[in-house]
Enzyme design. Structure first.
Site, PDB file in Angstrom:
ATOM      1  N   ARG A 142      -9.838 -15.952 -12.573  1.00 33.60           N
ATOM      2  CA  ARG A 142      -9.059 -15.077 -13.459  1.00 33.60           C
ATOM      3  C   ARG A 142      -8.039 -14.242 -12.685  1.00 33.60           C
ATOM      4  O   ARG A 142      -7.820 -13.073 -12.986  1.00 33.60           O
ATOM      5  CB  ARG A 142      -9.993 -14.169 -14.274  1.00 33.60           C
ATOM      6  CG  ARG A 142     -11.020 -14.909 -15.100  1.00 33.60           C
ATOM      7  CD  ARG A 142     -10.367 -15.779 -16.179  1.00 33.60           C
ATOM      8  NE  ARG A 142     -11.387 -16.572 -16.867  1.00 33.60           N
ATOM      9  CZ  ARG A 142     -11.698 -17.822 -16.545  1.00 33.60           C
ATOM     10  NH1 ARG A 142     -11.055 -18.438 -15.566  1.00 33.60           N
ATOM     11  NH2 ARG A 142     -12.632 -18.483 -17.199  1.00 33.60           N
ATOM     12  N   SER A 184     -12.278 -10.904 -23.753  1.00 34.92           N
ATOM     13  CA  SER A 184     -13.191 -10.244 -22.820  1.00 34.92           C
ATOM     14  C   SER A 184     -12.571  -8.976 -22.245  1.00 34.92           C
ATOM     15  O   SER A 184     -11.406  -8.971 -21.843  1.00 34.92           O
ATOM     16  CB  SER A 184     -13.558 -11.191 -21.676  1.00 34.92           C
ATOM     17  OG  SER A 184     -14.244 -12.326 -22.150  1.00 34.92           O
ATOM     18  N   GLU A 254     -10.609  -7.624 -17.230  1.00 33.49           N
ATOM     19  CA  GLU A 254      -9.886  -8.842 -17.567  1.00 33.49           C
ATOM     20  C   GLU A 254      -8.732  -8.488 -18.503  1.00 33.49           C
ATOM     21  O   GLU A 254      -7.646  -9.056 -18.406  1.00 33.49           O
ATOM     22  CB  GLU A 254     -10.812  -9.872 -18.208  1.00 33.49           C
ATOM     23  CG  GLU A 254     -10.137 -11.203 -18.472  1.00 33.49           C
ATOM     24  CD  GLU A 254     -11.107 -12.332 -18.741  1.00 33.49           C
ATOM     25  OE1 GLU A 254     -10.836 -13.118 -19.662  1.00 33.49           O
ATOM     26  OE2 GLU A 254     -12.130 -12.446 -18.024  1.00 33.49           O
TER      27      GLU A 254
END
Length: 258
Positions: A142, A184, A254
């Protein structure tokens, strides 16, 4: 152009702001909002922009019986890329059916699901600083280290759309809550899950105003109706604080907050 983020962003939080439209490859000292799918915008964001519609495209550069070479504009939606891959029997983009956003945002966060990620079939990205090859970009979980605007990217995909993987990936996200959300809140820490940690400290279903840590999946923040930036930010920081106090784990965002 003026964008009302209460209507435009997936979490439905924010005010109306002036957003600069980038219609050509250029420098931009600010943040590109993309589809605003993993974005929480503050009352006073600095220098926000969006790619023009000219960067919403998919172009076949080369193909043979084994592979296809694509150039995709960074305003192109993940759903459009997924449909193209499925209709043309291409392998490698099955997971995009469950990840909303535009290609630029997907690249910025190296988006993916269940071991798949957008950087896997990448050849290069066209940025404001020139074209950068995949092997010169240190992607991680990520994470993409490039801090500059993206305009288009090229991919090499093999033929053979994986229908079994497609179904498995769809089922993998069947537990996600519905409602206005930015997905998220936190990245999963190594060998653990952010949702499990948040639930373990008793915050699953916890609310502040109209913002709620979902009672279905604690790593999702839901806007029940008219949540404010302050409500959402409070819950994010509360979850981070409680998890650190209980487990010594510092959860990393995130969601992007600007």
């Amino acid at each position: 152009m003026i964008i009302d983020f209460k209507k435009y962003s997936s979490v439905r939080i924010g005010n109306e702001f002036e957003v600069l439209v980038l219609d050509q490859i250029c420098d931009f000292d600010g943040f590109l909002i993309g589809g605003a799918n993993n974005l929480l915008i503050s009352p006073k964001p600095k220098n926000i922009g969006i790619l023009g519609d000219g960067f919403d495209f998919m172009q076949i550069l080369d193909q043979n019986k084994d592979f296809i070479h694509l150039r995709i504009g960074c305003k192109t939606k993940s759903s459009k890329i997924y449909r193209f891959a499925k209709e043309n029997n291409l392998k490698g983009f099955e997971y995009l059916s469950k990840i909303p956003g535009t290609l630029g945002g997907l690249l910025k966060m190296n988006a993916g699901l269940k071991g798949e990620c957008i950087s896997q079939n990448l050849i290069k990205i066209a940025t404001s600083q020139g074209e950068i090859l995949r092997e010169n970009i240190n992607f991680d979980y990520r994470f993409c280290p490039l801090n500059m605007p993206f305009f288009w990217a090229e991919f090499k995909l093999n033929f053979g759309f994986d229908t079994l993987k497609d179904e498995a990936l769809k089922n993998a996200r069947s537990n996600q809550p519905s409602g206005a959300s930015f997905g998220s809140i936190f990245k999963n820490p190594k060998n653990d899950f952010a949702g499990r940690l948040i639930e373990a400290v008793g915050l699953k279903g916890f609310s502040k105003g109209d913002a709620m840590l979902s009672d279905k999946h604690a790593n999702f923040l839901i806007n029940k109706k008219n949540a404010s930036f302050e409500d959402a930010f409070f819950l994010i920081e509360l979850a981070r604080k409680k998890v650190f106090e209980e487990f010594g784990i510092n959860l990393e965002n995130e969601v992007i907050i600007i």
